[in-house]
Write a protein that holds these residues in place. Structure first.
Motif, PDB file in Angstrom:
ATOM      1  N   LEU A 259     -34.458   9.185 -34.667  1.00 20.73           N
ATOM      2  CA  LEU A 259     -34.926   9.657 -33.366  1.00 20.73           C
ATOM      3  C   LEU A 259     -35.220   8.487 -32.434  1.00 20.73           C
ATOM      4  O   LEU A 259     -34.975   8.572 -31.230  1.00 20.73           O
ATOM      5  N   ALA A 260     -35.705   7.391 -32.995  1.00 20.65           N
ATOM      6  CA  ALA A 260     -35.999   6.210 -32.174  1.00 20.65           C
ATOM      7  C   ALA A 260     -34.727   5.656 -31.542  1.00 20.65           C
ATOM      8  O   ALA A 260     -34.735   5.221 -30.385  1.00 20.65           O
ATOM      9  N   PHE A 261     -33.620   5.668 -32.278  1.00 16.99           N
ATOM     10  CA  PHE A 261     -32.359   5.196 -31.721  1.00 16.99           C
ATOM     11  C   PHE A 261     -31.901   6.080 -30.565  1.00 16.99           C
ATOM     12  O   PHE A 261     -31.379   5.592 -29.561  1.00 16.99           O
ATOM     13  N   VAL A 262     -32.099   7.392 -30.708  1.00 17.54           N
ATOM     14  CA  VAL A 262     -31.705   8.315 -29.639  1.00 17.54           C
ATOM     15  C   VAL A 262     -32.568   8.087 -28.396  1.00 17.54           C
ATOM     16  O   VAL A 262     -32.058   8.014 -27.266  1.00 17.54           O
ATOM     17  N   LEU A 263     -33.877   7.957 -28.595  1.00 15.60           N
ATOM     18  CA  LEU A 263     -34.798   7.822 -27.471  1.00 15.60           C
ATOM     19  C   LEU A 263     -34.779   6.431 -26.851  1.00 15.60           C
ATOM     20  O   LEU A 263     -35.337   6.229 -25.761  1.00 15.60           O
ATOM     21  N   MET A 264     -34.152   5.466 -27.539  1.00 16.84           N
ATOM     22  CA  MET A 264     -33.999   4.131 -26.962  1.00 16.84           C
ATOM     23  C   MET A 264     -32.972   4.138 -25.825  1.00 16.84           C
ATOM     24  O   MET A 264     -33.026   3.293 -24.917  1.00 16.84           O
ATOM     25  N   ALA A 265     -32.045   5.092 -25.849  1.00 19.13           N
ATOM     26  CA  ALA A 265     -30.948   5.126 -24.880  1.00 19.13           C
ATOM     27  C   ALA A 265     -31.420   5.115 -23.429  1.00 19.13           C
ATOM     28  O   ALA A 265     -30.854   4.386 -22.598  1.00 19.13           O
ATOM     29  N   PRO A 266     -32.447   5.908 -23.052  1.00 23.56           N
ATOM     30  CA  PRO A 266     -32.894   5.856 -21.651  1.00 23.56           C
ATOM     31  C   PRO A 266     -33.340   4.464 -21.214  1.00 23.56           C
ATOM     32  O   PRO A 266     -33.083   4.060 -20.072  1.00 23.56           O
ATOM     33  N   LEU A 267     -33.997   3.715 -22.106  1.00 26.28           N
ATOM     34  CA  LEU A 267     -34.401   2.353 -21.774  1.00 26.28           C
ATOM     35  C   LEU A 267     -33.178   1.476 -21.514  1.00 26.28           C
ATOM     36  O   LEU A 267     -33.156   0.672 -20.570  1.00 26.28           O
ATOM     37  N   MET A 268     -32.149   1.622 -22.347  1.00 22.38           N
ATOM     38  CA  MET A 268     -30.923   0.843 -22.174  1.00 22.38           C
ATOM     39  C   MET A 268     -30.250   1.188 -20.850  1.00 22.38           C
ATOM     40  O   MET A 268     -29.738   0.309 -20.152  1.00 22.38           O
ATOM     41  N   ILE A 269     -30.225   2.463 -20.509  1.00 21.74           N
ATOM     42  CA  ILE A 269     -29.583   2.900 -19.263  1.00 21.74           C
ATOM     43  C   ILE A 269     -30.305   2.321 -18.056  1.00 21.74           C
ATOM     44  O   ILE A 269     -29.683   1.799 -17.122  1.00 21.74           O
ATOM     45  N   VAL A 270     -31.632   2.391 -18.078  1.00 23.66           N
ATOM     46  CA  VAL A 270     -32.412   1.845 -16.961  1.00 23.66           C
ATOM     47  C   VAL A 270     -32.200   0.340 -16.851  1.00 23.66           C
ATOM     48  O   VAL A 270     -32.012  -0.204 -15.763  1.00 23.66           O
ATOM     49  N   ALA A 271     -32.196  -0.352 -17.990  1.00 23.55           N
ATOM     50  CA  ALA A 271     -32.069  -1.809 -17.979  1.00 23.55           C
ATOM     51  C   ALA A 271     -30.705  -2.257 -17.467  1.00 23.55           C
ATOM     52  O   ALA A 271     -30.616  -3.172 -16.642  1.00 23.55           O
ATOM     53  N   ILE A 272     -29.642  -1.600 -17.945  1.00 18.32           N
ATOM     54  CA  ILE A 272     -28.291  -2.057 -17.640  1.00 18.32           C
ATOM     55  C   ILE A 272     -27.786  -1.498 -16.310  1.00 18.32           C
ATOM     56  O   ILE A 272     -27.352  -2.244 -15.429  1.00 18.32           O
ATOM     57  N   ARG A 273     -27.861  -0.191 -16.147  1.00 14.03           N
ATOM     58  CA  ARG A 273     -27.262   0.416 -14.959  1.00 14.03           C
ATOM     59  C   ARG A 273     -28.146   0.293 -13.728  1.00 14.03           C
ATOM     60  O   ARG A 273     -27.648   0.148 -12.612  1.00 14.03           O
ATOM     61  N   LYS A 274     -29.452   0.362 -13.915  1.00 15.06           N
ATOM     62  CA  LYS A 274     -30.361   0.249 -12.779  1.00 15.06           C
ATOM     63  C   LYS A 274     -30.795  -1.190 -12.524  1.00 15.06           C
ATOM     64  O   LYS A 274     -31.568  -1.449 -11.601  1.00 15.06           O
ATOM     65  N   GLN A 275     -30.306  -2.120 -13.376  1.00 18.16           N
ATOM     66  CA  GLN A 275     -30.621  -3.539 -13.237  1.00 18.16           C
ATOM     67  C   GLN A 275     -32.124  -3.780 -13.211  1.00 18.16           C
ATOM     68  O   GLN A 275     -32.661  -4.500 -12.367  1.00 18.16           O
ATOM     69  N   LYS A 276     -32.816  -3.169 -14.172  1.00 15.81           N
ATOM     70  CA  LYS A 276     -34.263  -3.328 -14.332  1.00 15.81           C
ATOM     71  C   LYS A 276     -34.557  -3.970 -15.690  1.00 15.81           C
ATOM     72  O   LYS A 276     -35.434  -3.525 -16.428  1.00 15.81           O
ATOM     73  N   GLU A 277     -33.812  -5.023 -16.012  1.00 13.92           N
ATOM     74  CA  GLU A 277     -33.918  -5.611 -17.348  1.00 13.92           C
ATOM     75  C   GLU A 277     -35.301  -6.196 -17.610  1.00 13.92           C
ATOM     76  O   GLU A 277     -35.868  -6.011 -18.687  1.00 13.92           O
ATOM     77  N   ARG A 278     -35.846  -6.915 -16.669  1.00 13.52           N
ATOM     78  CA  ARG A 278     -37.163  -7.527 -16.880  1.00 13.52           C
ATOM     79  C   ARG A 278     -38.233  -6.454 -17.017  1.00 13.52           C
ATOM     80  O   ARG A 278     -39.101  -6.526 -17.910  1.00 13.52           O
TER      81      ARG A 278
END
Length: 455
Positions: A259-278
């Protein structure tokens, strides 16, 4: 192929390298829940030697990651990875044949000398683009996490049927499987470094270890794995105290990790696509603090522990995937193996320190004291990471450069590096070629061609 998805080469690299990681880590993780129990039949066994047998691997790993990473820069990733897996297999055989805890410890130390994590991560970086690298690292991290969960189930079964030697024989077989995958499945990396770059010298390695942004990541991965190892010194015992028998712990670990791997996806999307890595990076560290601090209140319930560990592993998995990608982006292209070596040394040294810290606190305090210590480690990390700077995504291009005399090279390099979007410029007079590391969004190719007199 869209920049938002992995191409075929990246998918093949991610899955094949992840399987090598998983095979290797599965054998190591299987030992964690069984050595203290089934190792009692060995000669000269004692709690101290059980601890040394477990810790010897992490110590030799930490010491040799930098040399192995440097060797992968010099001689290539695949040859060094294969040598490391052979050494790991030999160590497994020695431990499997051992009848005393002393020789098991020797075998474990030799296993650790096959320190290939830095070379594997560098190879993954070689085979992926900047914007897709976190996804490749996430696949590798996911497979490591799944191997951990599977090891909690498989380790006791193998040890019960074949003894502790059976676990080591299986690790040797898995290492040989890894060699086959490296030889026949993993793509061959194309060196993306400009030929003007040089392999890291001892002076370069010192500079890499002191680089402010790389140092933040090296300390960060050390604290991350320190927290994980410290938690697992007391967590299994706390679950037993809460009424969950040891044989059933996998029923908590596997659903939580998946479940943690599934719920990690939104963080990855925000970091990469929204350019909010920091922002997402700091938020993940904050989530580590919240989850471990919450254990002090909810550790008396299996459900409470499950919720806290779910939050912890969402953050852990995101950070585990993000940090190697950032290291590879910051480090010079031809010194990624060396930079990954320093990074991986911090990772394994953190695991070594975590065992010591967790054991010491647990000996003189309660489980809540351990949870509080881990939360404090997270706060320290958040303070260290606060001034972190995320490097821009970049790529390397080469341009033909006509030089009438070698002295022109330095002048051209200074002009090129002054252009907007040029992060690094190398002019190689012997090749009549310039290599530019660029930020695609700011770089104007026509300006560079104008400086070089190209049409």
């Amino acid at each position: 192929m869209s920049n938002q998805s992995l191409n075929l080469l990246e998918k093949r690299a991610a899955l094949s390298l992840a399987s090598v990681f998983a095979f290797r880590m599965l054998g190591l993780f299987m030992l964690m829940p069984v050595l203290a129990i089934y190792g009692q039949s060995l000669e000269h066994v004692s709690p101290m030697w059980i601890g040394l047998a477990i810790g010897a691997y992490g110590l030799t790993q930490a010491l040799l990651q930098i040399p192995m990473g440097w060797l992968s820069d010099k001689f290539g990733r695949k040859p060094i990875i294969i040598v490391g897996l052979v050494i790991f297999a030999i160590g497994s055989v020695i431990a499997a044949l051992a009848d005393s805890i002393y020789w098991v410890t020797v075998g474990r130390a030799l296993q650790g000398m096959g320190a290939i994590a830095s070379a594997l991560l560098a190879l993954a970086a070689d085979l992926s683009r900047d914007e897709q690298r976190p996804k490749v690292m996430a696949v590798i991290g996911m497979c490591i996490g799944l191997s951990f969960a599977f090891a909690m189930l498989l380790g006791p079964m193998v040890a019960a049927a074949f003894g502790i030697s059976g676990v080591f024989w299986l690790t040797a077989i898995l290492a040989l499987c890894g060699i086959v995958i490296i030889l026949f499945v993993v793509p061959s990396a194309v060196n993306k470094a400009p030929k003007g770059d040089t392999i890291a010298t001892l002076s370069d390695i010192r500079k890499l270890s002191r680089h402010p942004q790389l140092l933040r990541l090296d300390i960060g991965v050390m604290l991350l794995h320190l927290s994980l190892t410290t938690l697992f010194v007391v967590l299994p015992g706390q679950l037993i105290a809460d009424g969950l028998v040891a044989e059933a712990h996998w029923k908590l670990y596997i659903p939580v990790l998946l479940l943690a791997f599934v719920l990690m996806a939104p963080l990855m999307i925000v970091a990469i696509r929204k350019q909010k890595e920091r922002e997402t990076f700091l938020a993940a560290i904050g989530l580590l603090v919240i989850s471990t601090a919450s254990l002090m209140m909810w550790a008396n319930s299996v459900i409470g522990i499950a919720v806290c560990m779910l939050l912890y592993f969402i953050a852990f998995n995101f950070l585990e995937a993000t940090m190697p990608a950032l290291v590879s982006r910051i480090a010079p292209a031809s010194q990624k193996g060396s930079a990954m070596g320093i990074f991986s040394s911090g990772q394994f040294f953190g695991a070594f320190l975590g065992g010591i810290l967790g054991g010491y606190i647990a000996q003189y305090g309660e489980a809540n004291s351990v949870f509080a210590a881990v939360a404090c480690v997270g706060v320290i990390w958040l303070f260290i990471a606060w001034r972190m700077q995320i490097p821009p995504k970049s790529k390397i291009i080469s341009l033909i450069t006509e030089l009438s005399e070698p002295q022109q090279a330095e002048v051209l390099a200074n002009k090129l590096v002054a252009l907007p979007g040029v992060l690094e410029a190398i002019v190689v007079s012997e090749e009549n070629r310039s290599y530019l590391k660029i930020d695609d969004k700011k770089f104007d190719l026509n300006q560079a061609k104008q400086i070089l007199g190209l049409h």
